[in-house]
Design an enzyme around this catalytic site. Structure first.
Site, short mmCIF file in Angstrom:
data_model
loop_
_atom_site.label_atom_id
_atom_site.label_comp_id
_atom_site.label_asym_id
_atom_site.label_seq_id
_atom_site.Cartn_x
_atom_site.Cartn_y
_atom_site.Cartn_z
N HIS A 1 -22.89 25.85 -17.74
CA HIS A 1 -23.30 25.03 -16.59
C HIS A 1 -24.81 24.82 -16.56
CE1 HIS A 1 -19.27 26.11 -15.30
NE2 HIS A 1 -19.37 25.35 -14.22
N GLU B 1 -12.24 14.96 -19.68
CA GLU B 1 -13.48 14.21 -19.88
C GLU B 1 -13.32 13.10 -20.91
OE1 GLU B 1 -13.22 17.48 -19.75
OE2 GLU B 1 -14.31 17.95 -17.92
C1 TPP Z 1 -13.92 21.01 -19.55
C2 TPP Z 1 -14.25 21.34 -18.15
N1 TPP Z 1 -14.35 20.34 -17.24
C3 TPP Z 1 -14.67 20.62 -15.96
C4 TPP Z 1 -14.89 21.89 -15.57
C5 TPP Z 1 -15.25 22.21 -14.12
N2 TPP Z 1 -14.10 22.89 -13.51
C6 TPP Z 1 -14.05 24.22 -13.45
S1 TPP Z 1 -12.58 24.76 -12.89
C7 TPP Z 1 -12.02 23.20 -12.67
C8 TPP Z 1 -10.65 22.98 -12.13
C9 TPP Z 1 -9.66 23.70 -12.94
O1 TPP Z 1 -8.41 23.53 -12.40
P1 TPP Z 1 -7.19 24.34 -12.97
O2 TPP Z 1 -7.09 24.16 -14.43
O3 TPP Z 1 -6.01 23.99 -12.15
O4 TPP Z 1 -7.61 25.86 -12.74
P2 TPP Z 1 -7.90 26.59 -11.35
O5 TPP Z 1 -9.35 26.38 -11.06
O6 TPP Z 1 -7.01 25.98 -10.32
O7 TPP Z 1 -7.60 28.00 -11.61
C10 TPP Z 1 -12.97 22.28 -13.06
C11 TPP Z 1 -12.81 20.83 -12.99
C12 TPP Z 1 -14.80 22.90 -16.54
N3 TPP Z 1 -15.03 24.20 -16.24
N4 TPP Z 1 -14.47 22.61 -17.81
#
Ligand code: TPP
Ligand code: MG
Lengths: 372, 326
Positions: B129, B60
């Protein structure tokens, strides 16, 4: 010389032990007691069945949005076998198998996904942190815990998890930098499941591997077959031993795959092909481990049936506990500070009067009546 | 005229702006192929391509910080953050740079960016959220903070925000994303930032609200009339920074009574600012103390208990009756 190649005293290794086709390389095979192997398998299967059940529970509205962990069970479980209860475990949100191994009751995990704070309160007896939602933010307190272990000289280590997407956040980099600067006993496991919602690994970072990011911080990086429980155990054991002996942090990249959707709110057909998923299915960590146990004669149809029935029983029990849980709408006030402030006390009374109907108020009404 | 949900109306505003001005960019996590986690960016990648509808890595601070630099290069970025709870990851860029760019460079550089943030509770979402951070942002000079309440004003305000010369924090109430449809004119429409709207005319008491809480407020106004013969005026703030002082004072002077309703915490919230301004300017017109019906001064509980936290129509009615019977 004015211009020459700088030698970096670190290299990146990769490791895979369990074959998903062909023969096992017995030279790499770790010696793990039979009972432990069975327990690991049972935990992995529990996690898989729990996952499947949660998808159903979400569909009927019993819990909220759910993030499945299908396909990633070995990547989170393996590292847990390498640590003890005095060590620290810092999850992200795709470590259900690890949480089950550490003794988190299934009902507690269900309560978390069902919107109850109790699901974030760690069980007694282990040094665990709860599920962490803001991506990569957990890396920082994991680093702090490891740093604290070093300052206290208590011999404990911290194993933390983050996703491949999380490696783009500043928190991830800052935490690794501190951990290396202080030589903190931190093992940072990246569950590289190839996707961060709709963003594939190649568009998350231009690095060839995630493991190589370790080099920049002056620590070791290890790329491990994350769908191979044995490889995950061996790699983490090495990193943990090094950390305990003052060798500092390690970055482990677990190469795995998110076989399911990001969460139940996600539609992966929008951004990835069925063929890609099919390609990863044969590497599913669960049948791979099962095949190994069968070849070692640790599993047969009878044992499997017993395990399955036991897990099914535990699941039913967990759901019953979930159903019986009495939520407390006043917890938000009581849990805020060590001592409630006067304003919180007033506001709690205000809500109570409204919900339960004080002297002056009319009957309970509106959405609050649904709360109780 | 088309009947649109808020998601569709926001989408329309972005498409219109991107068609008109090649400097308008869309950036964020999963805004391309996936069309945004709430599908607000539907069709943008298809129509404008990956140079203008940009999927970013997961960071972000880099999205907002990068957008600030893009502003300096003459672009007008619209940044989508996925949830209210993750706007803090970009906070130092918003506070330290976006809001100060104009002042500190004496206008040489400005930050005409929009930060779109899905806002608030009521959708049974997991931790982080369902947050209500609007007062935090409204407290920062140099930002505009906007929080629409329906498809039509969302579309008009987003257009205004995109072409605003200054940074705009644009909160989108998640609970309203698909809650109802509204007629939206075919031609692009704007509404000035800083202007509130009379959502319902009345003479006995002023109910001031915004965002998703406006629905509970309108419901309460109906009930006050039907069951208590109280004719409430409802003001929909729309813009939290700047605040439409004039409209608030006028209405309160007319009715002599007021209740402010919002779902975020009470302490140092928008309600506190509204009450303070009324006390400063219109104290002698008041027949009763102004009340606040808000989220409590707690973290919004995990969703099993979130309805106990979010103001409902009953709490608004109760406060209004106490004010009228004072
Ligand atoms: C700081 C933040 N930004 C956005 C989100 C929304 N979000 C939740 S999971 C995710 C993707 C995460 O990807 P990754 O780190 O590869 O983990 P995975 O979901 O694949 O286990 C996002 C963008 C969040 N939870 N926290
Ligand atoms: Mg991932």
């Amino acid at each position: 010389m004015p211009r020459e190649t700088i030698q970096i005293p670190r290299r990146i290794e990769s490791l895979s032990i369990l074959p998903y086709e062909g023969e096992l390389d017995t030279e790499l095979e770790p010696k793990i007691p039979d009972n432990d192997l069975r327990r690991l398998y049972k935990t992995m299967l529990s996690s898989r069945k729990f996952d499947e059940r949660c998808l159903l529970l979400q569909r009927i509205g019993k819990i909220g949005t759910y993030g499945p962990t299908k396909g990633q069970e070995a990547a989170s479980l393996g590292p847990m076998y390498a640590i003890g209860n005095d060590d620290w475990f810092v999850p992200s949100f795709r470590e259900t198998a690890a949480m089950l191994w550490r003794g988190w009751p299934m009902s507690k995990i269900l309560l978390w996904w069902g919107g109850n704070e109790i699901g974030a309160s760690p069980p007694e007896g282990v040094n665990d942190l709860p599920i962490c939602v803001p991506v990569a933010s957990q890396c920082q307190y994991a680093m702090g815990i490891a740093w604290g272990c070093k300052l206290r000289q208590d011999g404990a280590v911290c194993v933390a998890f983050v996703g491949d997407g999380g490696t783009s956040e500043g928190d991830f980099h800052e935490a690794l930098n501190f951990a290396a600067v202080y030589q903190a006993p931190l093992v940072m496991v990246v569950q590289n499941n190839q996707w961060a919602i709709s963003i594939p690994r190649e568009r998350q970072t231009r690095s060839k591997t995630i493991a190589q990011k370790a080099i920049a911080y002056g620590m070791d990086g290890f790329q491990v077959d994350g769908n191979d429980i044995l490889a995950m155990i061996v790699a983490t054991q090495e990193a943990v031993e090094k950390a305990r002996n003052g060798g500092g942090p390690t970055l482990i990249e677990a190469q795995t795959y998110r076989l399911g959707m990001h969460t139940t709110a996600d539609d992966p057909t929008k951004y990835r092909s069925e063929e890609e998923v099919k390609k990863w299915e044969p590497r599913d960590p669960l049948p791979r481990f099962r095949k190994y146990l069968k070849s070692k004669k640790l599993l047969d149809d009878k044992v499997e049936k017993v395990i399955e029935e036991e897990i099914d029983g535990l699941l039913e029990q967990a759901i019953a506990e979930y159903d019986q849980y009495e939520k407390d709408p006043y917890y938000m006030f009581k849990g805020m500070y060590a001592e409630m402030t006067p304003a919180l006390r007033r506001q709690m009374a205000e809500l109570r009067e409204y919900v339960e109907g004080g002297e002056s108020s009319e009957k309970p009404r509106g959405s609050y009546s649904r709360v109780l | 005229m088309a009947e649109l949900t808020m998601v569709q109306a926001l989408n329309l505003a972005m498409k219109e702006a991107m068609r008109e001005d090649p400097n308008v960019l869309m950036l964020g996590q999963d805004v391309g192929q996936d069309e945004g986690v709430f599908r607000v960016t539907e069709g943008l990648l298809r129509e404008f391509g990956p140079q203008r509808c940009i999927d970013t890595p997961l960071a972000e601070a880099a999205i907002i910080g990068g957008a600030i630099g893009l502003c300096y290069k003459g672009f007008r970025p619209i940044c989508e953050l996925q949830f209210d709870g993750f706007s803090y990851q970009a906070f130092h860029q918003i506070e330290g740079h976006a809001r100060r760019a104009r002042t500190r460079t004496m206008g040489r550089y400005t930050c005409p960016l929009v930060v779109r943030i899905p806002y608030g509770g009521g959708i049974r979402a997991i931790e982080h959220h369902s947050e209500g951070p609007e007062a935090t942002y409204a407290h920062l000079p140099g930002l505009h903070v906007v929080l629409p309440s329906g498809p039509r004003n969302a579309r008009a305000l987003l257009r205004e925000a995109i072409f605003s010369p200054d940074p705009v924090i644009f909160f989108e109430p998640k609970a309203l994303y698909r809650a109802f449809r509204e007629e939206v004119p075919d031609e692009p429409e704007t509404m000035p930032i800083g202007k509130a709207r009379v959502a319902r005319e009345g003479k006995d008491i002023t109910l001031v609200s915004y965002g998703a809480s406006l629905r509970q407020t309108m419901e309460a106004a109906e009930e006050l009339l039907d069951e208590h013969d109280i004719d409430a005026e409802v003001i929909d703030l729309l813009s939290l920074s700047p605040l439409d002082d004039e409209m608030i004072q006028q209405s309160i002077r007319k009715t002599g009574r007021g209740v402010v309703i919002h779902e975020s915490p009470r302490h140092c919230g928008v309600g506190a600012e509204v009450v303070a301004r009324v006390v400063e300017e219109s104290l002698l017109y008041l027949e009763a103390p102004i009340k606040r019906v808000t989220g409590f001064d707690t973290t919004i509980p995990f969703f099993a208990n979130e309805m106990a936290y979010l103001p409902d129509a009953g709490r608004v009615v109760k406060a209004a009756l106490e004010t009228v019977r004072f």
